[in-house]
Design a protein around this motif. Structure first.
Motif, PDB file in Angstrom:
ATOM      1  N   VAL A  92      56.528  10.155  39.203  1.00  0.00           N
ATOM      2  CA  VAL A  92      56.501  11.167  38.151  1.00  0.00           C
ATOM      3  C   VAL A  92      56.925  12.512  38.745  1.00  0.00           C
ATOM      4  CG1 VAL A  92      54.984  12.441  36.572  1.00  0.00           C
ATOM      5  CG2 VAL A  92      54.716   9.956  36.850  1.00  0.00           C
ATOM      6  N   ASN A  93      57.656  13.289  37.974  1.00  0.00           N
ATOM      7  CA  ASN A  93      57.974  14.659  38.356  1.00  0.00           C
ATOM      8  C   ASN A  93      57.577  15.596  37.220  1.00  0.00           C
ATOM      9  OD1 ASN A  93      59.533  16.470  40.416  1.00  0.00           O
ATOM     10  ND2 ASN A  93      60.195  17.138  38.389  1.00  0.00           N
ATOM     11  N   LEU A  94      56.643  16.500  37.496  1.00  0.00           N
ATOM     12  CA  LEU A  94      56.185  17.465  36.507  1.00  0.00           C
ATOM     13  C   LEU A  94      56.836  18.809  36.805  1.00  0.00           C
ATOM     14  CD1 LEU A  94      52.382  16.547  36.327  1.00  0.00           C
ATOM     15  CD2 LEU A  94      54.273  15.680  34.931  1.00  0.00           C
ATOM     16  N   GLY A  95      57.624  19.290  35.858  1.00  0.00           N
ATOM     17  CA  GLY A  95      58.319  20.553  36.047  1.00  0.00           C
ATOM     18  C   GLY A  95      57.359  21.721  36.169  1.00  0.00           C
ATOM     19  N   ALA A  96      57.867  22.845  36.667  1.00  0.00           N
ATOM     20  CA  ALA A  96      57.046  24.035  36.881  1.00  0.00           C
ATOM     21  C   ALA A  96      56.304  24.431  35.609  1.00  0.00           C
ATOM     22  CB  ALA A  96      57.930  25.182  37.350  1.00  0.00           C
ATOM     23  N   PHE A  97      55.004  24.704  35.770  1.00  0.00           N
ATOM     24  CA  PHE A  97      54.118  25.163  34.696  1.00  0.00           C
ATOM     25  C   PHE A  97      53.867  24.104  33.617  1.00  0.00           C
ATOM     26  CE2 PHE A  97      55.878  29.041  36.544  1.00  0.00           C
ATOM     27  CZ  PHE A  97      54.703  29.706  36.883  1.00  0.00           C
ATOM     28  N   THR A  98      54.227  22.852  33.866  1.00  0.00           N
ATOM     29  CA  THR A  98      53.756  21.791  32.965  1.00  0.00           C
ATOM     30  C   THR A  98      52.240  21.819  32.967  1.00  0.00           C
ATOM     31  OG1 THR A  98      55.685  20.359  33.271  1.00  0.00           O
ATOM     32  CG2 THR A  98      53.621  19.309  32.627  1.00  0.00           C
ATOM     33  N   THR A  99      51.650  21.846  31.788  1.00  0.00           N
ATOM     34  CA  THR A  99      50.204  22.046  31.649  1.00  0.00           C
ATOM     35  C   THR A  99      49.667  21.129  30.560  1.00  0.00           C
ATOM     36  OG1 THR A  99      50.227  24.338  32.421  1.00  0.00           O
ATOM     37  CG2 THR A  99      48.442  23.711  30.937  1.00  0.00           C
ATOM     38  N   ASN A 100      48.509  20.504  30.835  1.00  0.00           N
ATOM     39  CA  ASN A 100      47.879  19.714  29.776  1.00  0.00           C
ATOM     40  C   ASN A 100      46.531  20.306  29.367  1.00  0.00           C
ATOM     41  OD1 ASN A 100      46.768  17.764  32.314  1.00  0.00           O
ATOM     42  ND2 ASN A 100      45.345  17.919  30.598  1.00  0.00           N
ATOM     43  N   SER A 101      46.229  20.156  28.087  1.00  0.00           N
ATOM     44  CA  SER A 101      44.901  20.485  27.578  1.00  0.00           C
ATOM     45  C   SER A 101      43.990  19.293  27.819  1.00  0.00           C
ATOM     46  CB  SER A 101      44.975  20.788  26.081  1.00  0.00           C
ATOM     47  OG  SER A 101      43.671  20.818  25.505  1.00  0.00           O
ATOM     48  N   ASP A 102      42.740  19.567  28.203  1.00  0.00           N
ATOM     49  CA  ASP A 102      41.778  18.472  28.357  1.00  0.00           C
ATOM     50  C   ASP A 102      40.471  18.733  27.617  1.00  0.00           C
ATOM     51  OD1 ASP A 102      40.681  20.411  29.964  1.00  0.00           O
ATOM     52  OD2 ASP A 102      40.734  19.244  31.818  1.00  0.00           O
ATOM     53  N   LEU A 103      40.500  19.700  26.698  1.00  0.00           N
ATOM     54  CA  LEU A 103      39.303  20.051  25.933  1.00  0.00           C
ATOM     55  C   LEU A 103      39.718  20.572  24.571  1.00  0.00           C
ATOM     56  CD1 LEU A 103      36.171  20.583  25.908  1.00  0.00           C
ATOM     57  CD2 LEU A 103      36.711  22.893  26.720  1.00  0.00           C
ATOM     58  N   LYS A 104      39.152  19.999  23.515  1.00  0.00           N
ATOM     59  CA  LYS A 104      39.457  20.473  22.168  1.00  0.00           C
ATOM     60  C   LYS A 104      38.731  21.785  21.896  1.00  0.00           C
ATOM     61  CE  LYS A 104      39.424  17.370  18.878  1.00  0.00           C
ATOM     62  NZ  LYS A 104      39.014  16.215  18.020  1.00  0.00           N
ATOM     63  N   ASN A 105      39.300  22.615  21.039  1.00  0.00           N
ATOM     64  CA  ASN A 105      38.686  23.904  20.729  1.00  0.00           C
ATOM     65  C   ASN A 105      37.331  23.757  20.066  1.00  0.00           C
ATOM     66  OD1 ASN A 105      40.785  25.335  21.806  1.00  0.00           O
ATOM     67  ND2 ASN A 105      41.825  25.695  19.854  1.00  0.00           N
ATOM     68  N   ASN A 106      37.089  22.634  19.382  1.00  0.00           N
ATOM     69  CA  ASN A 106      35.786  22.419  18.745  1.00  0.00           C
ATOM     70  C   ASN A 106      34.831  21.606  19.626  1.00  0.00           C
ATOM     71  OD1 ASN A 106      36.799  19.834  18.596  1.00  0.00           O
ATOM     72  ND2 ASN A 106      36.801  19.719  16.343  1.00  0.00           N
ATOM     73  N   TYR A 107      35.257  21.316  20.860  1.00  0.00           N
ATOM     74  CA  TYR A 107      34.435  20.583  21.827  1.00  0.00           C
ATOM     75  C   TYR A 107      34.055  19.174  21.342  1.00  0.00           C
ATOM     76  CZ  TYR A 107      34.013  25.299  23.709  1.00  0.00           C
ATOM     77  OH  TYR A 107      34.298  26.537  24.193  1.00  0.00           O
ATOM     78  N   GLY A 108      34.843  18.639  20.460  1.00  0.00           N
ATOM     79  CA  GLY A 108      34.563  17.318  19.927  1.00  0.00           C
ATOM     80  C   GLY A 108      35.118  16.211  20.811  1.00  0.00           C
ATOM     81  N   PRO A 109      34.738  14.958  20.523  1.00  0.00           N
ATOM     82  CA  PRO A 109      35.255  13.818  21.297  1.00  0.00           C
ATOM     83  C   PRO A 109      36.750  13.638  21.069  1.00  0.00           C
ATOM     84  CG  PRO A 109      34.008  13.051  19.397  1.00  0.00           C
ATOM     85  CD  PRO A 109      33.803  14.531  19.465  1.00  0.00           C
ATOM     86  N   ILE A 110      37.428  13.120  22.069  1.00  0.00           N
ATOM     87  CA  ILE A 110      38.882  13.044  22.061  1.00  0.00           C
ATOM     88  C   ILE A 110      39.331  11.621  21.761  1.00  0.00           C
ATOM     89  CG2 ILE A 110      40.948  13.287  23.506  1.00  0.00           C
ATOM     90  CD1 ILE A 110      39.394  15.539  24.964  1.00  0.00           C
ATOM     91  N   LYS A 111      40.315  11.496  20.874  1.00  0.00           N
ATOM     92  CA  LYS A 111      40.894  10.201  20.534  1.00  0.00           C
ATOM     93  C   LYS A 111      42.180   9.991  21.326  1.00  0.00           C
ATOM     94  CE  LYS A 111      38.998   9.976  15.850  1.00  0.00           C
ATOM     95  NZ  LYS A 111      39.307   9.829  14.397  1.00  0.00           N
ATOM     96  N   VAL A 112      42.410   8.737  21.713  1.00  0.00           N
ATOM     97  CA  VAL A 112      43.560   8.376  22.533  1.00  0.00           C
ATOM     98  C   VAL A 112      44.280   7.200  21.890  1.00  0.00           C
ATOM     99  CG1 VAL A 112      44.277   7.466  24.786  1.00  0.00           C
ATOM    100  CG2 VAL A 112      42.536   9.241  24.667  1.00  0.00           C
ATOM    101  N   TRP A 113      45.613   7.227  21.927  1.00  0.00           N
ATOM    102  CA  TRP A 113      46.404   6.101  21.429  1.00  0.00           C
ATOM    103  C   TRP A 113      46.223   4.884  22.321  1.00  0.00           C
ATOM    104  CZ3 TRP A 113      49.987   3.021  23.715  1.00  0.00           C
ATOM    105  CH2 TRP A 113      50.722   2.158  22.885  1.00  0.00           C
ATOM    106  N   THR A 114      46.077   3.719  21.705  1.00  0.00           N
ATOM    107  CA  THR A 114      46.114   2.433  22.404  1.00  0.00           C
ATOM    108  C   THR A 114      47.016   1.500  21.602  1.00  0.00           C
ATOM    109  OG1 THR A 114      44.307   1.275  21.249  1.00  0.00           O
ATOM    110  CG2 THR A 114      43.688   2.807  23.021  1.00  0.00           C
ATOM    111  N   PRO A 115      47.467   0.386  22.176  1.00  0.00           N
ATOM    112  CA  PRO A 115      48.291  -0.548  21.406  1.00  0.00           C
ATOM    113  C   PRO A 115      47.595  -1.076  20.158  1.00  0.00           C
ATOM    114  CG  PRO A 115      48.501  -1.003  23.748  1.00  0.00           C
ATOM    115  CD  PRO A 115      47.407   0.015  23.608  1.00  0.00           C
TER     116      PRO A 115
END
Length: 404
Positions: free
Chosen positions: A280-303
């Motif tokens: 993997v190559n992540l370009g400069a300043f690639t950034t991910n969020s890991d917390l919702k603004n409402n602090y709720g549980p996070i849903k993730v795609w699965t098959p």
């Protein structure tokens, strides 16, 4: 008769561990300080002869990996243990390998069976870990069975801490002048590690292991529990509770993240609660969020559809050979399929199909020839040659990922 052999198999659940199941057997995934296959080998004292997994991975080829086999390729001159790749035995125990048929259980769940030379397991066991009847003696082992792929990331810090209790090396060495250690947990250092002054190892919450030939640049702060694979580079920044495979180049802010290895994040940007594949190559300043603004549980795609993880912190699952452009922002809980090429100022969707190309939701197909050319160049930068078998393997993954 020859010593028994070990075969790791991916059941139906392991084969749904996207985005990584697209390009590799589950046994090749890192959990704590070791790949899942290494844990099975260490517990049983047996060498893994190969994997049983999805057909499109028949030519699977990666640095240091065991091969993918068909039933016709398995050795017939020895007993074999068929071990589920999702089963994680605890360290510090010796698992018995009797001469006759045996069932191995974790918390009452069959996770492995030993069969006599030439025999094969019932298909229902290989698919769903179900045994239609008894299968010889039962051996109860300590450990756990991983259910969701994101558990390999969320539970990695604790696993690193447990691992290093058992694997702490005698070569803890001494840190050079200008390198500072906080806390009482050990900091263990391998051979030919190069430190620059002005680095801090925070061992107040857990141990730290630095493997051979790692480079640690000035203004690096690494907090444990943490494991840094061989020939990696920490190029400055804040790292907390990370686990990396070999040749991981990291800079910026990286927290509670697993990196399989041979991956480049050499610039600033925040990556948190992520699991990142190889190449993997992540370009400069690639950034991910890991917390919702409402602090709720996070849903993730699965098959099987969107899944509520029940967790408040969940960043990104990034498949093998993904490339991102500078300044790319990644939404909370994103799943990026293998081989995707993403760029621009618009966030991609929560799920990115493998081998996609584009910006935001305007994603087309990453042409096979262009993808293979880029993969070969990226691998060559780490001294790895993409040969014909490797090309067949990646081409098969491309056709699978694009619905071919």
């Amino acid at each position: 008769m020859a010593q028994a052999g070990l075969v790791l198999f991916d059941d139906e659940r392991a084969r749904s561990w996207e985005p990584f199941a697209m390009t590799r057997p589950a046994g090749e995934l890192l959990f704590g300080t070791s790949k899942l296959v290494d844990r099975a080998e260490r517990a049983t004292g047996l060498e893994c002869v190969g994997y049983l997994t999805a057909e499109h991975l028949a030519d699977f080829d990666d640095v240091g990996a065991r091969p993918v086999l068909g039933f016709e390729d398995l050795p017939k001159d020895r007993n074999l243990i068929f071990w589920c790749s999702r089963a994680v035995p605890s360290l510090g125990q010796e698992i018995a390998v009797p001469d006759g048929p045996t069932t191995y259980l974790i918390d009452g769940q069959p996770v492995g069976i030993l069969v006599s030379a030439g025999d094969r397991p019932d298909p229902s066991f290989l698919k769903q870990l179900e045994l239609p009847g008894s299968h010889g003696a039962e051996v109860v082992i300590e450990g756990r069975v991983v259910h969701w792929v994101w558990d390999l990331m969320l539970e990695s810090p604790e696993q690193v801490g447990r691992d290093l209790e058992h694997l702490a090396s005698a070569d803890q060495g001494s840190l050079p002048a200008g390198v500072h250690k906080l806390g009482d947990y050990p900091v263990s250092v391998g051979r030919d590690v190069r430190f620059e002054p002005g680095t801090v190892f925070d061992a107040r919450e857990g141990p730290i292991r630095i493997e051979d030939e790692v480079q640690v640049r000035s203004f690096t702060r690494l907090a444990g529990p943490a494991f840094v694979g061989s020939r990696s580079r920490l190029l400055g920044g804040s790292y907390e509770q990370i686990s990396t495979g070999p040749y991981s180049y990291l800079r910026g802010e990286v927290a509670e993240t697993v990196v399989l290895g041979y991956t480049n994040k050499a610039h600033d940007g925040h990556i948190g609660h992520a699991y990142i594949g190889r190449w993997v190559n992540l370009g400069a300043f690639t950034t991910n969020s890991d917390l919702k603004n409402n602090y709720g549980p996070i849903k993730v795609w699965t098959p099987a559809g969107m899944q509520d993880t029940g967790h408040m912190k969940m960043g990104s699952l990034i498949g093998d050979h993904v490339k991102t452009g500078i300044g790319l922002l990644l939404t909370t809980g994103i799943v990026i399929g293998a081989g995707a090429m993403l760029y621009g100022s618009t966030m991609p969707p929560k799920y990115v199909q493998p081998f996609s190309w584009g910006e935001g939701s305007d994603l087309g197909e990453y042409r096979l020839s262009a993808f293979l050319d880029t993969a070969a160049k990226a691998m060559g930068r780490r001294g790895v040659y993409l040969d014909e078998r490797g090309r067949r393997y990646l081409e098969s993954c491309w056709h699978k990922g694009r619905g071919g």
